[in-house]
Design a protein around this motif. Structure first.
Motif, short mmCIF file in Angstrom:
data_model
loop_
_atom_site.label_atom_id
_atom_site.label_comp_id
_atom_site.label_asym_id
_atom_site.label_seq_id
_atom_site.Cartn_x
_atom_site.Cartn_y
_atom_site.Cartn_z
N GLN A 76 2.25 -7.07 -5.67
CA GLN A 76 1.48 -6.04 -6.35
C GLN A 76 1.50 -4.77 -5.50
OE1 GLN A 76 0.18 -6.31 -9.37
NE2 GLN A 76 0.65 -8.49 -9.62
N VAL A 77 1.35 -3.63 -6.16
CA VAL A 77 1.37 -2.33 -5.49
C VAL A 77 0.08 -1.59 -5.79
CG1 VAL A 77 2.57 -0.12 -5.23
CG2 VAL A 77 3.89 -2.21 -5.66
N THR A 78 -0.53 -1.02 -4.77
CA THR A 78 -1.71 -0.18 -4.95
C THR A 78 -1.38 1.22 -4.45
OG1 THR A 78 -4.05 0.13 -4.39
CG2 THR A 78 -2.69 -0.97 -2.75
N PHE A 80 0.84 -1.19 0.00
CA PHE A 80 0.00 0.00 0.00
C PHE A 80 0.88 1.25 0.00
CE2 PHE A 80 -2.56 -3.33 1.80
CZ PHE A 80 -3.87 -3.06 1.42
N LEU A 81 0.60 2.17 -0.92
CA LEU A 81 1.31 3.45 -0.96
C LEU A 81 0.30 4.58 -1.03
CD1 LEU A 81 4.20 2.68 -3.50
CD2 LEU A 81 4.32 2.67 -1.00
N GLY A 82 0.57 5.64 -0.27
CA GLY A 82 -0.32 6.79 -0.25
C GLY A 82 0.13 7.89 -1.20
N PRO A 83 -0.57 9.03 -1.18
CA PRO A 83 -0.28 10.12 -2.13
C PRO A 83 1.14 10.65 -2.05
CG PRO A 83 -2.39 10.47 -1.04
CD PRO A 83 -1.76 9.31 -0.35
N SER A 84 1.73 10.68 -0.85
CA SER A 84 3.08 11.23 -0.71
C SER A 84 4.16 10.16 -0.80
CB SER A 84 3.21 11.96 0.64
OG SER A 84 3.03 11.05 1.72
N GLU A 85 3.78 8.93 -1.17
CA GLU A 85 4.72 7.81 -1.17
C GLU A 85 4.95 7.21 -2.54
OE1 GLU A 85 2.81 6.70 3.17
OE2 GLU A 85 2.53 5.36 1.47
N GLU A 86 4.48 7.89 -3.59
CA GLU A 86 4.58 7.32 -4.93
C GLU A 86 6.02 7.08 -5.35
OE1 GLU A 86 2.27 10.29 -6.97
OE2 GLU A 86 0.57 8.93 -7.15
N LYS A 139 9.10 3.18 -7.45
CA LYS A 139 10.22 2.93 -8.35
C LYS A 139 11.30 2.08 -7.69
CE LYS A 139 9.50 7.40 -10.63
NZ LYS A 139 10.11 8.73 -10.93
N ARG A 140 11.32 2.07 -6.36
CA ARG A 140 12.36 1.32 -5.64
C ARG A 140 11.90 -0.08 -5.24
NH1 ARG A 140 13.55 5.09 -0.74
NH2 ARG A 140 14.97 3.36 -0.23
#
Length: 373
Positions: A251-253, A231-237, A241-242
């Motif tokens: 999978q990434v959301t 899980f990634l939030g708005p400031s973690e996009e 890439k890493r």
């Protein structure tokens, strides 16, 4: 009876408009909801406005059956202009009472309470009081935030009872989460949820990404039948890439709406995070949680759930916990997290994985409640 006390109780009974200042993140807002729900249940005539610092926290207030409205105030952006706008809005609201949550910066909360024009103002004791509060509550360091919020509110509402910490997931969000699940190829597969990010304003609370990746690698090697949803939030996009995605099992959301995130959390078997709001949201939908704590204090902010586990250095460093001290922003090495071995975190996940009850479908909405005991 003391006439002054009689008059004060009469004023309290006349409370119809309440402002609650909770300018912290998603997790702190979730830990405020048992108090807000209790006010809604025991004092339904009171109109509540919550001042929060992020759209996510405002969405949380709007999406829960709390009978409250939200005002977003981010003090980090044009503080004087935003403060002036907020004060004008509060004065138009004409609050009867103003409650500042205990972990707010003391003088800022006290000043805002005074400027609001509310005749009753409740806040925690500070080292440099400026006369902004009519009711001062001793600052208890070892009390969990859920109890701390309730203790504050009982200064205004003596008969207040807490309500379960819940997050009701709308049917459309559950349906969208199922579509994601099929797209990820996770149908019929147990999944580990991982939130490797956190509040960009508190980077010292985040476990190193390279250690998270080692934990995920070890877990998937031990459980070839499982998948992993990050899980990634708005400031973690930038983290995306890493994160190597050479396997379909990972999978990434990114940037999902809060109800959809809650629905996805309801489908993972266990969530791993480092002292973030997503851990509290997972607990609110009855998902088992493993929380990594470094500078934070689990005694006051561990997620409340049926199955939760804290991983931290043992024994603790002499400086732990430091998150509410002057040492916290000055820390450069962050040993409490960097020295926490991935094997220790992996062991905690393995234990929780065995304890957790697997379900490949979402828990029905009516049972999505985690009681705060």
């Amino acid at each position: 009876m003391d006439p002054a006390l009689t008059k004060e109780r009469a004023v309290m009974r006349a409370i119809r408009r309440l402002v609650v200042l909770q300018p912290h993140g998603l997790g702190d807002m979730l830990m405020t909801t048992p108090m807000l729900g209790g006010i809604r249940r025991s004092y339904p005539e009171v109109k509540v406005t919550v001042v929060c610092s992020s759209p996510a926290a405002a969405a949380l207030v709007a999406g829960m059956p709390l009978g409250a409205e939200a005002l977003v105030f981010d003090p980090s952006r044009s503080p004087l202009k935003n403060l002036g706008t907020l004060v004008l809005k509060l004065r138009r609201f004409r609050p009867d009472a103003f409650l500042v949550t205990p972990w707010m910066t003391p003088w800022k909360g006290e000043l805002l309470a005074r400027l609001s024009g509310a005749p009753l103002r409740v806040g925690a004791q500070s080292w440099w009081p400026i006369g902004g509060y009519t009711h001062v509550v001793p600052r208890a360091q070892a009390v969990h935030k859920v109890e701390g919020h309730l203790e504050m509110a009982r200064e205004l509402f003596p008969d207040l009872k807490e309500t379960p910490l819940i997050f009701p997931v709308p049917p459309e969000a559950r349906a969208e989460a199922r579509r994601f699940w099929r797209r990820f190829g996770f149908e019929g597969r147990p999944v580990l949820g991982v939130h490797p990010g956190g509040d960009h304003r508190n980077p010292n609370k985040i476990y190193p990404l390279e250690n998270y990746l080692k934990v995920i690698e070890g877990f998937l090697a031990a459980h070839p039948e499982a998948g992993c949803l990050i899980f990634l939030g708005p400031s973690e996009e930038g983290l995306q890439k890493r994160i190597p995605q050479s396997s379909s099992r990972i999978q990434v959301t990114v940037r999902q709406r809060l109800p959809v995130t809650a629905a996805l959390l309801g489908q993972v078997r266990v969530l791993l995070h480092s002292d973030t709001g997503l851990g509290h949201l997972a607990a609110a939908v009855k998902t088992p949680v493993v929380s990594i704590f470094g500078p934070g204090n689990p005694d006051i902010s561990e997620p409340r759930g049926e199955l939760t586990r804290v991983v931290t250095l043992t024994p603790r460093l002499p400086c732990q916990p430091c998150v509410y001290t002057r040492r916290y922003p000055k820390c450069r090495y962050n040993a409490c997290l960097k020295d926490l071995a991935p094997d220790l975190v992996l062991s905690a996940i393995m234990e929780m994985w065995r304890l957790a009850t697997h379900t490949s479908d979402l828990i029905p909405e009516g049972s999505k409640a985690c009681t705060c005991h």
